[in-house]
Design a protein around this motif. Structure first.
Motif, PDB file in Angstrom:
ATOM      1  N   ILE A 157      -4.023   9.952   7.940  1.00 28.72           N
ATOM      2  CA  ILE A 157      -3.022  10.934   7.509  1.00 28.72           C
ATOM      3  C   ILE A 157      -1.786  10.259   6.930  1.00 28.72           C
ATOM      4  CG2 ILE A 157      -3.810  12.687   9.130  1.00 28.72           C
ATOM      5  CD1 ILE A 157      -1.463  11.895  10.957  1.00 28.72           C
ATOM      6  N   SER A 158      -1.838   8.925   6.780  1.00 32.25           N
ATOM      7  CA  SER A 158      -0.708   8.217   6.175  1.00 32.25           C
ATOM      8  C   SER A 158      -1.216   6.917   5.587  1.00 32.25           C
ATOM      9  CB  SER A 158       0.387   7.935   7.214  1.00 32.25           C
ATOM     10  OG  SER A 158      -0.111   7.124   8.262  1.00 32.25           O
ATOM     11  N   ARG A 159      -0.487   6.422   4.605  1.00 29.74           N
ATOM     12  CA  ARG A 159      -0.806   5.116   4.043  1.00 29.74           C
ATOM     13  C   ARG A 159       0.457   4.531   3.437  1.00 29.74           C
ATOM     14  NH1 ARG A 159      -5.472   6.074  -0.226  1.00 29.74           N
ATOM     15  NH2 ARG A 159      -5.461   3.822  -0.129  1.00 29.74           N
ATOM     16  N   ARG A 160       0.481   3.225   3.398  1.00 29.17           N
ATOM     17  CA  ARG A 160       1.679   2.561   2.909  1.00 29.17           C
ATOM     18  C   ARG A 160       1.746   2.597   1.385  1.00 29.17           C
ATOM     19  NH1 ARG A 160       1.436  -3.201   5.091  1.00 29.17           N
ATOM     20  NH2 ARG A 160      -0.751  -2.921   4.499  1.00 29.17           N
ATOM     21  N   GLY A 161       2.970   2.539   0.875  1.00 28.67           N
ATOM     22  CA  GLY A 161       3.160   2.375  -0.549  1.00 28.67           C
ATOM     23  C   GLY A 161       3.124   0.903  -0.921  1.00 28.67           C
ATOM     24  N   SER A 162       3.093   0.616  -2.200  1.00 23.03           N
ATOM     25  CA  SER A 162       3.075  -0.777  -2.626  1.00 23.03           C
ATOM     26  C   SER A 162       3.809  -0.943  -3.942  1.00 23.03           C
ATOM     27  CB  SER A 162       1.635  -1.287  -2.784  1.00 23.03           C
ATOM     28  OG  SER A 162       1.044  -0.765  -3.951  1.00 23.03           O
ATOM     29  N   GLY A 163       4.326  -2.133  -4.137  1.00 22.76           N
ATOM     30  CA  GLY A 163       4.942  -2.516  -5.403  1.00 22.76           C
ATOM     31  C   GLY A 163       4.655  -3.976  -5.670  1.00 22.76           C
ATOM     32  N   ASN A 164       4.853  -4.408  -6.886  1.00 21.99           N
ATOM     33  CA  ASN A 164       4.599  -5.797  -7.262  1.00 21.99           C
ATOM     34  C   ASN A 164       5.908  -6.536  -7.519  1.00 21.99           C
ATOM     35  OD1 ASN A 164       1.789  -5.428  -7.211  1.00 21.99           O
ATOM     36  ND2 ASN A 164       1.816  -4.600  -9.276  1.00 21.99           N
ATOM     37  N   TRP A 165       5.898  -7.836  -7.270  1.00 20.78           N
ATOM     38  CA  TRP A 165       7.067  -8.675  -7.528  1.00 20.78           C
ATOM     39  C   TRP A 165       6.640  -9.925  -8.282  1.00 20.78           C
ATOM     40  CZ3 TRP A 165       6.335 -13.450  -5.462  1.00 20.78           C
ATOM     41  CH2 TRP A 165       5.499 -13.553  -4.346  1.00 20.78           C
ATOM     42  N   GLU A 166       7.596 -10.524  -8.946  1.00 17.17           N
ATOM     43  CA  GLU A 166       7.351 -11.791  -9.648  1.00 17.17           C
ATOM     44  C   GLU A 166       8.570 -12.681  -9.492  1.00 17.17           C
ATOM     45  OE1 GLU A 166       7.357 -13.125 -14.225  1.00 17.17           O
ATOM     46  OE2 GLU A 166       5.630 -11.850 -13.712  1.00 17.17           O
ATOM     47  N   VAL A 167       8.338 -13.931  -9.090  1.00 20.06           N
ATOM     48  CA  VAL A 167       9.397 -14.934  -8.987  1.00 20.06           C
ATOM     49  C   VAL A 167       9.173 -15.986 -10.061  1.00 20.06           C
ATOM     50  CG1 VAL A 167      10.406 -16.768  -7.583  1.00 20.06           C
ATOM     51  CG2 VAL A 167       9.783 -14.596  -6.511  1.00 20.06           C
ATOM     52  N   ARG A 168      10.227 -16.311 -10.794  1.00 20.03           N
ATOM     53  CA  ARG A 168      10.193 -17.404 -11.766  1.00 20.03           C
ATOM     54  C   ARG A 168      11.233 -18.441 -11.353  1.00 20.03           C
ATOM     55  NH1 ARG A 168       7.766 -16.758 -17.028  1.00 20.03           N
ATOM     56  NH2 ARG A 168       6.415 -14.906 -16.966  1.00 20.03           N
ATOM     57  N   ALA A 169      10.748 -19.596 -10.955  1.00 14.29           N
ATOM     58  CA  ALA A 169      11.627 -20.688 -10.541  1.00 14.29           C
ATOM     59  C   ALA A 169      11.731 -21.714 -11.668  1.00 14.29           C
ATOM     60  CB  ALA A 169      11.087 -21.355  -9.281  1.00 14.29           C
ATOM     61  N   THR A 170      12.888 -22.330 -11.793  1.00 13.92           N
ATOM     62  CA  THR A 170      13.122 -23.314 -12.852  1.00 13.92           C
ATOM     63  C   THR A 170      13.695 -24.596 -12.258  1.00 13.92           C
ATOM     64  OG1 THR A 170      15.310 -22.383 -13.270  1.00 13.92           O
ATOM     65  CG2 THR A 170      13.493 -21.564 -14.630  1.00 13.92           C
ATOM     66  N   GLY A 171      13.474 -25.677 -12.954  1.00 13.42           N
ATOM     67  CA  GLY A 171      14.021 -26.962 -12.539  1.00 13.42           C
ATOM     68  C   GLY A 171      14.355 -27.815 -13.747  1.00 13.42           C
ATOM     69  N   ARG A 172      14.980 -28.966 -13.490  1.00 12.29           N
ATOM     70  CA  ARG A 172      15.299 -29.904 -14.568  1.00 12.29           C
ATOM     71  C   ARG A 172      14.117 -30.865 -14.722  1.00 12.29           C
ATOM     72  NH1 ARG A 172      20.964 -31.508 -11.748  1.00 12.29           N
ATOM     73  NH2 ARG A 172      22.039 -29.495 -11.989  1.00 12.29           N
TER      74      ARG A 172
ATOM     75  N   GLY B  37       1.847  18.545   8.895  1.00 10.93           N
ATOM     76  CA  GLY B  37       0.792  19.174   8.114  1.00 10.93           C
ATOM     77  C   GLY B  37      -0.429  18.293   7.986  1.00 10.93           C
ATOM     78  N   GLY B  38      -0.218  16.983   7.814  1.00 11.63           N
ATOM     79  CA  GLY B  38      -1.350  16.064   7.749  1.00 11.63           C
ATOM     80  C   GLY B  38      -2.108  16.026   9.061  1.00 11.63           C
ATOM     81  N   ARG B  39      -1.378  16.033  10.172  1.00 12.25           N
ATOM     82  CA  ARG B  39      -2.042  16.046  11.479  1.00 12.25           C
ATOM     83  C   ARG B  39      -2.840  17.334  11.667  1.00 12.25           C
ATOM     84  NH1 ARG B  39       2.646  13.001  12.761  1.00 12.25           N
ATOM     85  NH2 ARG B  39       3.910  14.867  13.063  1.00 12.25           N
ATOM     86  N   ALA B  40      -2.300  18.468  11.162  1.00 14.21           N
ATOM     87  CA  ALA B  40      -3.031  19.732  11.259  1.00 14.21           C
ATOM     88  C   ALA B  40      -4.307  19.692  10.435  1.00 14.21           C
ATOM     89  CB  ALA B  40      -2.136  20.882  10.787  1.00 14.21           C
ATOM     90  N   LEU B  41      -4.275  19.032   9.291  1.00 17.95           N
ATOM     91  CA  LEU B  41      -5.487  18.893   8.488  1.00 17.95           C
ATOM     92  C   LEU B  41      -6.534  18.050   9.213  1.00 17.95           C
ATOM     93  CD1 LEU B  41      -4.266  18.389   4.812  1.00 17.95           C
ATOM     94  CD2 LEU B  41      -5.865  20.124   5.623  1.00 17.95           C
ATOM     95  N   LEU B  42      -6.086  16.997   9.870  1.00 16.34           N
ATOM     96  CA  LEU B  42      -7.029  16.184  10.633  1.00 16.34           C
ATOM     97  C   LEU B  42      -7.613  17.002  11.787  1.00 16.34           C
ATOM     98  CD1 LEU B  42      -8.472  13.543  11.161  1.00 16.34           C
ATOM     99  CD2 LEU B  42      -6.446  12.746  12.419  1.00 16.34           C
ATOM    100  N   ASP B  43      -6.803  17.871  12.397  1.00 12.87           N
ATOM    101  CA  ASP B  43      -7.332  18.771  13.421  1.00 12.87           C
ATOM    102  C   ASP B  43      -8.425  19.658  12.828  1.00 12.87           C
ATOM    103  OD1 ASP B  43      -5.601  17.763  15.321  1.00 12.87           O
ATOM    104  OD2 ASP B  43      -4.134  19.384  15.109  1.00 12.87           O
ATOM    105  N   ARG B  44      -8.193  20.157  11.626  1.00 11.58           N
ATOM    106  CA  ARG B  44      -9.202  20.979  10.951  1.00 11.58           C
ATOM    107  C   ARG B  44     -10.490  20.174  10.730  1.00 11.58           C
ATOM    108  NH1 ARG B  44      -7.433  25.318  11.917  1.00 11.58           N
ATOM    109  NH2 ARG B  44      -6.989  27.025  10.477  1.00 11.58           N
TER     110      ARG B  44
END
Length: 436
Positions: free
Chosen positions: A215-230, A352-359
């Motif tokens: 009755i629940s699930r996590r959301g998700s997003g993407n990330w990007e790291v750009r590291a620089t050096g000399r 409401g989600g819990r009620a649907l699972l009851d159904r």
């Protein structure tokens, strides 16, 4: 939100009924129809799996859309293809079945695409044993679409589909949503606003050998790291003049993520790393190339990953921490982090989600199946139902059980196809008879 308070109240009244309650005549016909069409359902699944539909294989996704159209139109659905060229994706199937207008309006959710692109070595449906088949997307989500079709066919055979008001949205880019996501998911969001109940046909969750509700699930997003050096000769690495280089800077950041970010219901994966004297990603951000030598301090390093959270508050808090970690640069190095605009919203648990699972558990009782307890949302990934969760209550996991999702060797437990089709068809039959 359209909360199912009345449904919850009704469940409290119905729950104490005799454990000996039986299926109706129409529901018994549904069970027989699912069993009689097992070979047909398995044949559909094989055909779907053998058509590659990696998210970026636009022609393949559209081909699977045509296959689903051929299944839905004979059942009385008005089917349209919604092209998504504006977000560089194939498109979606939207199908509407107009019923009596007296019952609950149901939104069924699935997806046409898989994570397996045409260059994957894992391409074909195969029977492993009497109860197991494998193939790319066999569970996620071609098995879910096969269950959906089997349930609708059974309702048709039993005479219960005629009264059902159903809208189906099968997205073509669930595994890699196009941007802007407001466009890529616009049709799904509008469908959610019209619905009273959302039923998501991704895979069934199991724990300790038991089918679980979701009755629940996590959301998700993407990330990007750009590291620089000399860049320069490696003999100068760590000096004040040369610094630490991009790869050490990226390593610092990833190590800090792992040690400083963990909290309940949160995960953050690193899916791709590339670095060296030069490093580039392709236009889709799924392949990288680099050049470098052992005696050259690397100038650039790139990492991409995702973050999964149970609430928007958690997502915002953790991404703020990630920005702070990235900003703590090592001497002679720099880094920036970016987050995509295509984050998947979470589906938080609701009454409401819990009620649907009851159904659904009333259906299980009448089928002689064990009750399904709600699974920890940490054990489910993000999905399209998150885009409609603020508008309508829903259930996740009406597709089949299986294993190895997103990896070569992905499997489906064949008997779960029939079990899930019966559950879904009877649940939809009952919801179609309830007043909104």
């Amino acid at each position: 939100m359209k909360c199912l308070r009345l449904l919850a109240a009704a469940t409290l009244i119905i729950a104490p009924m005799s454990a000996q309650a039986k299926l109706s005549g129409a529901e018994s016909r549904i069970v027989r129809a699912v069993d009689q069409e097992q070979a047909r359902t398995l044949g559909l699944l094989e055909n779907l799996v053998n058509q590659n539909s990696g998210s970026l294989n636009l022609a393949g996704v559209e081909a699977v859309g045509r296959m689903m159209r051929a299944e839905l139109e004979p059942l009385g659905f008005e089917v349209r293809w919604v092209p998504m060229a504006q977000v560089a994706r194939a498109g979606h199937i939207v199908a509407i079945h107009r019923g009596s207008g007296k019952g609950r309006k149901m939104l069924l959710i699935g997806h046409l695409d898989t994570v397996f692109e045409p260059d994957s070595p894992f391409q074909h449906f195969a029977r492993k044993d009497a109860d197991t088949v494998e193939g790319p997307g066999v569970g996620d989500d071609k098995g879910g679409m096969a269950v959906m079709v089997a349930a609708l066919r059974a309702m048709k055979a039993a005479g219960t589909l005629a009264a059902a008001d159903i809208e189906i949205v099968l997205t073509g880019d669930e595994e890699d949503a196009g941007n802007p996501v407001e466009v890529a998911r616009g049709d799904l969001i509008e469908a959610g606003k019209r619905a009273d109940v959302a039923l998501d046909f991704e895979g069934l969750s199991r724990e300790n050998g038991q089918d679980m509700g979701s009755i629940s699930r996590r959301g998700s997003g993407n990330w990007e790291v750009r590291a620089t050096g000399r860049t320069g000769h490696s003999s100068g690495v760590f000096s004040a003049a040369s610094g630490n280089g991009a790869i050490y800077e990226l390593s610092r950041i990833l190590t800090a993520f792992r040690t400083e970010l963990p909290e309940p219901n949160l995960t953050f994966n690193v899916g791709l790393v590339v670095g060296g004297a030069t490093a580039v990603l392709d236009a889709n951000g799924i392949r990288g190339t680099a050049t470098g030598k052992t005696n050259i301090i690397p100038e650039i390093a790139i990492a991409k990953g995702d973050i999964r959270a149970l609430s928007l508050d958690q997502y915002r808090r953790v991404t703020d921490k990630m920005r702070a970690i990235v900003a703590r640069h090592m001497p002679g190095s720099g880094a920036e982090i970016s987050f995509d605009d295509g984050a998947y919203p979470p589906m938080a648990p609701t009454a409401g989600g819990r009620a649907l699972l009851d159904r659904l558990n009333l259906v299980n009782r009448d089928l002689g199946l064990p009750e399904m307890a709600p699974i920890d949302p940490l054990k489910r990934g993000a999905g399209d139902i998150g885009f409609v969760a603020e508008h309508v209550d829903g259930l996740v996991g009406l597709g089949p059980a299986g294993g190895g999702s997103h990896a070569p060797g992905e499997t489906v437990d064949v008997p779960s196809l029939w079990r899930q089709a019966k559950r879904a068809a009877i649940l939809m039959t009952r919801l179609s008879a309830e007043k909104p």
